[in-house]
Design a protein around this motif. Sequence first.
Motif, PDB file in Angstrom:
ATOM      1  N   ASP A 316      26.106  -0.811  11.514  1.00  0.00           N
ATOM      2  CA  ASP A 316      25.416   0.400  12.004  1.00  0.00           C
ATOM      3  C   ASP A 316      25.166   1.390  10.874  1.00  0.00           C
ATOM      4  O   ASP A 316      24.068   1.970  10.757  1.00  0.00           O
ATOM      5  N   ASP A 317      26.200   1.603  10.049  1.00  0.00           N
ATOM      6  CA  ASP A 317      26.015   2.515   8.912  1.00  0.00           C
ATOM      7  C   ASP A 317      24.912   2.019   7.994  1.00  0.00           C
ATOM      8  O   ASP A 317      24.051   2.797   7.549  1.00  0.00           O
ATOM      9  N   ARG A 318      24.937   0.732   7.724  1.00  0.00           N
ATOM     10  CA  ARG A 318      23.892   0.199   6.851  1.00  0.00           C
ATOM     11  C   ARG A 318      22.514   0.289   7.525  1.00  0.00           C
ATOM     12  O   ARG A 318      21.506   0.507   6.861  1.00  0.00           O
ATOM     13  N   VAL A 323      17.102   2.692   7.837  1.00  0.00           N
ATOM     14  CA  VAL A 323      16.073   3.492   8.539  1.00  0.00           C
ATOM     15  C   VAL A 323      15.691   4.710   7.718  1.00  0.00           C
ATOM     16  O   VAL A 323      14.495   5.058   7.581  1.00  0.00           O
ATOM     17  N   GLN A 324      16.712   5.395   7.171  1.00  0.00           N
ATOM     18  CA  GLN A 324      16.406   6.572   6.352  1.00  0.00           C
ATOM     19  C   GLN A 324      15.590   6.193   5.125  1.00  0.00           C
ATOM     20  O   GLN A 324      14.629   6.887   4.761  1.00  0.00           O
ATOM     21  N   LEU A 325      15.980   5.107   4.490  1.00  0.00           N
ATOM     22  CA  LEU A 325      15.215   4.675   3.320  1.00  0.00           C
ATOM     23  C   LEU A 325      13.788   4.278   3.707  1.00  0.00           C
ATOM     24  O   LEU A 325      12.832   4.558   2.962  1.00  0.00           O
ATOM     25  N   ARG A 326      13.644   3.666   4.882  1.00  0.00           N
ATOM     26  CA  ARG A 326      12.312   3.283   5.324  1.00  0.00           C
ATOM     27  C   ARG A 326      11.447   4.526   5.583  1.00  0.00           C
ATOM     28  O   ARG A 326      10.282   4.600   5.184  1.00  0.00           O
ATOM     29  N   ASP A 327      12.042   5.565   6.253  1.00  0.00           N
ATOM     30  CA  ASP A 327      11.293   6.797   6.525  1.00  0.00           C
ATOM     31  C   ASP A 327      10.927   7.504   5.227  1.00  0.00           C
ATOM     32  O   ASP A 327       9.797   8.019   5.067  1.00  0.00           O
ATOM     33  N   ARG A 328      11.893   7.518   4.286  1.00  0.00           N
ATOM     34  CA  ARG A 328      11.600   8.161   3.003  1.00  0.00           C
ATOM     35  C   ARG A 328      10.482   7.424   2.279  1.00  0.00           C
ATOM     36  O   ARG A 328       9.596   8.037   1.674  1.00  0.00           O
ATOM     37  N   SER A 329      10.545   6.085   2.326  1.00  0.00           N
ATOM     38  CA  SER A 329       9.484   5.318   1.651  1.00  0.00           C
ATOM     39  C   SER A 329       8.123   5.553   2.316  1.00  0.00           C
ATOM     40  O   SER A 329       7.095   5.635   1.630  1.00  0.00           O
ATOM     41  N   ARG A 330       8.125   5.665   3.644  1.00  0.00           N
ATOM     42  CA  ARG A 330       6.864   5.934   4.332  1.00  0.00           C
ATOM     43  C   ARG A 330       6.303   7.307   3.967  1.00  0.00           C
ATOM     44  O   ARG A 330       5.111   7.467   3.681  1.00  0.00           O
ATOM     45  N   ARG A 331       7.209   8.327   3.984  1.00  0.00           N
ATOM     46  CA  ARG A 331       6.744   9.670   3.622  1.00  0.00           C
ATOM     47  C   ARG A 331       6.242   9.703   2.188  1.00  0.00           C
ATOM     48  O   ARG A 331       5.212  10.321   1.872  1.00  0.00           O
ATOM     49  N   SER A 332       6.997   9.056   1.313  1.00  0.00           N
ATOM     50  CA  SER A 332       6.570   9.016  -0.085  1.00  0.00           C
ATOM     51  C   SER A 332       5.227   8.298  -0.235  1.00  0.00           C
ATOM     52  O   SER A 332       4.345   8.756  -0.978  1.00  0.00           O
ATOM     53  N   MET A 333       5.071   7.199   0.499  1.00  0.00           N
ATOM     54  CA  MET A 333       3.817   6.470   0.439  1.00  0.00           C
ATOM     55  C   MET A 333       2.649   7.299   0.987  1.00  0.00           C
ATOM     56  O   MET A 333       1.566   7.340   0.393  1.00  0.00           O
ATOM     57  N   HIS A 334       2.868   8.013   2.117  1.00  0.00           N
ATOM     58  CA  HIS A 334       1.803   8.864   2.685  1.00  0.00           C
ATOM     59  C   HIS A 334       1.435   9.981   1.726  1.00  0.00           C
ATOM     60  O   HIS A 334       0.251  10.322   1.561  1.00  0.00           O
ATOM     61  N   HIS A 335       2.483  10.565   1.120  1.00  0.00           N
ATOM     62  CA  HIS A 335       2.223  11.644   0.173  1.00  0.00           C
ATOM     63  C   HIS A 335       1.399  11.137  -1.007  1.00  0.00           C
ATOM     64  O   HIS A 335       0.420  11.793  -1.426  1.00  0.00           O
ATOM     65  N   ARG A 336       1.779   9.976  -1.511  1.00  0.00           N
ATOM     66  CA  ARG A 336       1.023   9.410  -2.617  1.00  0.00           C
ATOM     67  C   ARG A 336      -0.412   9.092  -2.204  1.00  0.00           C
ATOM     68  O   ARG A 336      -1.358   9.316  -2.969  1.00  0.00           O
TER      69      ARG A 336
END
Length: 417
Positions: A316-318, A323-336
């Motif tokens: 669960d922790d992993r 999920v957090q890394l996926r959301d961060r990657s999505r936000r970073s990708m959208h920003h880019r």
Amino acid sequence: MGLDTSPEKPAPVRQIANLIAGWVDRLGPVWVEGQVAQLSRRQGMNTVFLTLRDAVADVSVPVTCSRQLFDSLNPPVVEGASIVVHAKPSYYANRGTLSLRAADIRMVGLGELLARIERRRQLLAAEGLFARERKRPLPFLPRCVGLVTGGGSAAERDVLEVARRRWPAVEFRVLHTAVQGPNAAAEVMAALGRLDRDDRVDVIVIARGGGSVEDLLPFSDEGLLRAVFAATTPVVSAIGHEPDSPLLDLVADRRAATPTDAAKTVVPDVAEEIERIAHARSRIRSSLGAWLDRERHQLDALRARPSLADPVSGLDDRWHEVVQLRDRSRRSMHHRLDRAHDDLVHQLARVRGLSPLATLRRGYAVVQDADGHVVTSPEQTQVGAPLRVRVADGRLGVLVQETDPDPAPEEKPEDDE
């Protein structure tokens, strides 16, 4: 002899026998050493008959002495004893035999016997017969034990009883020989050879009870020692008791203090072996149990760790981290992507702003003559000349009706300095 004979004039036997007897009678007395091989005291006769045997070679000579001389000896002479005889050679013509007539008989002293045995020991040791490195190991559990001993002796009884009590299944091949006297060494050698050639025999025991140095003398015989050294089967010497030390003990592969000790040496004790096996089994069980306990404790410690006690919690922790890394990657990708889109729009506007078509759309036009040259001045054309005009969304064909060049601009006067 100086006797004149020929085939025509032969001498009678009596004459030759008398001549030999006279020639032998002229020989002087000599001191002779040997071992008593046979002893005969005939009833009613004043003469005692002995056979004196050489200690090394197979040579013997008859000896006679008076009963008075023989009975006066202390200790008495027995078969196998070593003696020194002061005797005169005598030829008995009636039977054609040569003998020694003893006038004095002396027993070889114990000190002299021991000295001779010691000299023999040194010579054989120098040859390597007693070397430790040539000793052969005894089998742990022999299939068949060869036993050389006297018939019906206590040594035989001790070896057989003790060995069968220790290991009832043990097999014996027993050969009876003389264990003292002049023929003992030869008989023991013959028995040893027979057992050594028997493939079933794994170890050979030569056993005899205790006795005097003279009684044990055959077991220091050089011939017997060399036969034991040459044997291919391991040999155990069990002669006499602990203080007795014939040379056979040195050349044998193992020395036993007594015949009983020889049985204990060649045959393991079944009760002791069972006890050893039980003890070894107990130690193995204890060792294995301790090892299993250690491994069980290690497994319990591993199972008590959070990763094994509740493996889902770690997942669960992993999962949340993923999920957090996926959301961060999505936000970073959208920003880019947004930044790249803005850059692209800006660059597109710049390109469009620099495009000639944008200038035309602002109301400008490009005039070309019939040859396609751009007309930038009225002087480049004339009235009635056809021209093509390029506008923002098409082309126009026109004719020049008039030309009206602009006046040249006035030059601005320069200021006085």
